[in-house]
Design an enzyme around this catalytic site. Structure first.
Site, mmCIF file in Angstrom:
data_model
loop_
_atom_site.group_PDB
_atom_site.id
_atom_site.type_symbol
_atom_site.label_atom_id
_atom_site.label_comp_id
_atom_site.label_asym_id
_atom_site.label_seq_id
_atom_site.Cartn_x
_atom_site.Cartn_y
_atom_site.Cartn_z
ATOM 1 N N TYR A 1 4.456 13.156 -9.770
ATOM 2 C CA TYR A 1 5.801 12.573 -9.897
ATOM 3 C C TYR A 1 5.883 11.226 -9.180
ATOM 4 O O TYR A 1 6.882 10.899 -8.562
ATOM 5 C CB TYR A 1 6.871 13.530 -9.385
ATOM 6 C CG TYR A 1 7.148 14.658 -10.351
ATOM 7 C CD1 TYR A 1 8.208 14.593 -11.243
ATOM 8 C CD2 TYR A 1 6.315 15.767 -10.411
ATOM 9 C CE1 TYR A 1 8.449 15.615 -12.157
ATOM 10 C CE2 TYR A 1 6.535 16.789 -11.319
ATOM 11 C CZ TYR A 1 7.600 16.709 -12.189
ATOM 12 O OH TYR A 1 7.815 17.708 -13.090
ATOM 13 N N ASN B 1 5.309 12.954 -18.839
ATOM 14 C CA ASN B 1 6.156 11.752 -18.825
ATOM 15 C C ASN B 1 6.171 11.071 -17.465
ATOM 16 O O ASN B 1 6.345 9.849 -17.373
ATOM 17 C CB ASN B 1 7.584 12.093 -19.269
ATOM 18 C CG ASN B 1 8.213 13.196 -18.433
ATOM 19 O OD1 ASN B 1 7.665 14.302 -18.337
ATOM 20 N ND2 ASN B 1 9.367 12.934 -17.852
ATOM 21 N N HIS C 1 15.388 19.103 -22.246
ATOM 22 C CA HIS C 1 14.358 18.486 -23.098
ATOM 23 C C HIS C 1 14.307 19.071 -24.512
ATOM 24 O O HIS C 1 13.266 19.054 -25.159
ATOM 25 C CB HIS C 1 12.976 18.614 -22.445
ATOM 26 C CG HIS C 1 12.918 18.039 -21.065
ATOM 27 N ND1 HIS C 1 13.218 16.727 -20.797
ATOM 28 C CD2 HIS C 1 12.609 18.628 -19.867
ATOM 29 C CE1 HIS C 1 13.092 16.504 -19.492
ATOM 30 N NE2 HIS C 1 12.732 17.619 -18.909
ATOM 31 N N VAL D 1 9.615 21.539 -19.565
ATOM 32 C CA VAL D 1 10.758 22.391 -19.229
ATOM 33 C C VAL D 1 10.357 23.212 -18.011
ATOM 34 O O VAL D 1 9.373 23.954 -18.049
ATOM 35 C CB VAL D 1 11.137 23.318 -20.397
ATOM 36 C CG1 VAL D 1 12.277 24.247 -19.986
ATOM 37 C CG2 VAL D 1 11.538 22.494 -21.613
ATOM 38 N N HIS D 2 11.131 23.113 -16.929
ATOM 39 C CA HIS D 2 10.748 23.720 -15.662
ATOM 40 C C HIS D 2 11.149 25.187 -15.612
ATOM 41 O O HIS D 2 12.012 25.611 -14.852
ATOM 42 C CB HIS D 2 11.374 22.952 -14.497
ATOM 43 C CG HIS D 2 10.919 21.531 -14.412
ATOM 44 N ND1 HIS D 2 11.420 20.637 -13.495
ATOM 45 C CD2 HIS D 2 10.003 20.848 -15.143
ATOM 46 C CE1 HIS D 2 10.827 19.457 -13.660
ATOM 47 N NE2 HIS D 2 9.965 19.565 -14.661
#
Length: 416
Positions: free
Chosen positions: A163, A197, A286, A314-315
């Site tokens: 991240y 991403n 998302h 997707v977390h």
């Protein structure tokens, strides 16, 4: 007078110690940091490490006994800069040929501590630990601790590693802290990753990711580090790029078509695929972001009878039935979202509205795919709050290579 003598004593002492302090600093700068290993073609591994000292050679010594290195390989190095940040010297060294299912001890750059890794087996059974969207949080620590508590052969990560950036900012120091965070695991077992991403950074694109996490794209005849494949035992794994071109005229599409066409399901009965953005997703987060890629590439995976497709983004966790073109299909892949590595949690799933989704929850954890033989595999989802012996979800899988109805009549079992 006493103060003058004390000052003189301190000056002489510092003068005497300076060479040693300087030497200690030089030693620490030449020590390997952020060490991780990855597969690099049949019987080879790639060792990646970073040094602050640019004079350190891209060399790895290795052997089967601690402190005894009968193998030595020289690799390559790279570095990059961004605004006021300059990376260390990033070394990539390909070593081998290596024996399967064997522990090797190694030293990077001719200096620093000794590390060890275990090569994957060449035959079944083989076990993969799989998780996406790791980040660097307390939940990340819990996920890594859970993974470490039970052995595995290969680690698979479908995007969003450190991240370090997005379209608004780029914090390069997060790449360094992430490399240090995962080193205890990534230096011991091969870590195979693909981009998410958050690997695409403002003004840098994938420069940082490509420099730090070199994967076997050349070995799998790909022109890009953003998509590649590799084989372990009898499992062919394809890592796709959700954030590079994928339409029918793209290099990635052409590569994937040729790559899947070459798979021999007699010697490689299992085929799995990983990407970041899911093609099937019932969470509001998302939603629909993988649709254009699905429309472009889903038929390739279906025709090749891919067994399982893993994604992140997707977390949370979600497992679908075998699916093709938004319909249940016994010859399609099982789609699994495994994005609860630690960054944050997706919104709670709303009331079920898809008969294709069989299990879902917003929680942190990781998954394990244990391929028993050419016909059977066991999949399990492990929450951070549970022990590994208590999976939150599990299912036995049958390889599509053994399913006669899923192959054209022109293919007999002997031809598969």
């Amino acid at each position: 007078m006493k103060m003058k003598l004390l000052g003189l004593f301190l000056c002489v002492t510092l003068l005497f110690l300076c060479p040693f302090i300087s030497q200690a600093d030089d030693d620490s700068k030449s020590d390997p940091q952020q060490v991780h290993v990855s597969l690099a073609g049949k019987d080879y591994m790639r060792v990646t490490f970073i040094t602050e000292d640019e004079k350190v050679d891209s060399v790895v010594e290795y052997g089967k006994q601690p402190g005894k290195y009968d193998g030595k390989a020289t690799g390559e190095s790279t570095s990059y800069g961004y605004l006021f940040y300059n990376s260390g010297k990033i070394h990539h060294v390909k070593i081998g040929p290596l024996q399967s299912n064997t522990i090797y001890y190694y030293r990077c750059g001719g200096n620093g501590p000794e590390f060890s890794f275990k090569t994957p087996p060449s035959t079944f059974p083989v076990e993969f630990a799989i998780v996406g969207d790791l980040g660097q949080t307390e939940s990340t620590d819990a996920t890594l601790s859970q993974i470490k508590s039970q052995d595995y052969d290969v680690f698979l990560l479908p995007g969003d590693l450190s991240y370090a950036g997005n379209r608004y900012y780029s914090r390069q120091s997060l790449w360094d802290s992430f490399g240090s965070l995962v080193e205890p695991l990534a230096s011991k077992r091969p870590w195979m990753v693909t981009e998410g991403n958050h690997e695409k950074e403002v003004y840098l694109g994938f420069t940082s990711y490509n420099a730090r996490w070199k994967m076997p794209y050349a070995e799998s005849l790909s022109d890009s580090n953003l998509y590649y494949s590799f084989d372990v035992a009898g499992v062919h794994t394809v890592m796709l790029g959700s954030y590079t071109k994928f339409d029918s005229d793209s290099d990635q599409y052409q590569w994937l078509e040729a790559n899947l066409a070459k798979v021999d399901r007699k010697t490689t009965p299992w085929v799995i695929v990983l990407m970041h953005a899911p093609w099937y997703n019932t969470n509001e987060a998302h939603k629909g972001e993988g649709e254009s890629m699905r429309e472009a590439m889903e038929s390739l995976l279906y025709s090749a009878r891919v067994d399982v497709v893993f994604s992140g983004h997707v977390h949370g966790y979600e497992r679908f039935k075998r699916v093709y073109n938004n319909k249940a299909d016994s010859c399609g892949p099982i789609y699994i979202t495994i994005g609860g590595g630690g960054r944050s949690l997706a919104p709670p799933y709303k009331k079920h509205h898809s008969k294709l989704s069989e299990y879902r929850e917003s929680s942190f954890g990781h998954g394990r795919l244990k391929v028993i033989d050419g016909k059977r595999a066991h999949w399990s989802w492990h929450r951070n709050t549970d022990s590994n012996s208590r999976p939150g979800d599990e299912i036995w899988l049958d390889s599509l290579s053994t399913s006669s109805p899923c192959w054209p009549s022109s293919h007999s079992k002997d031809e598969l």
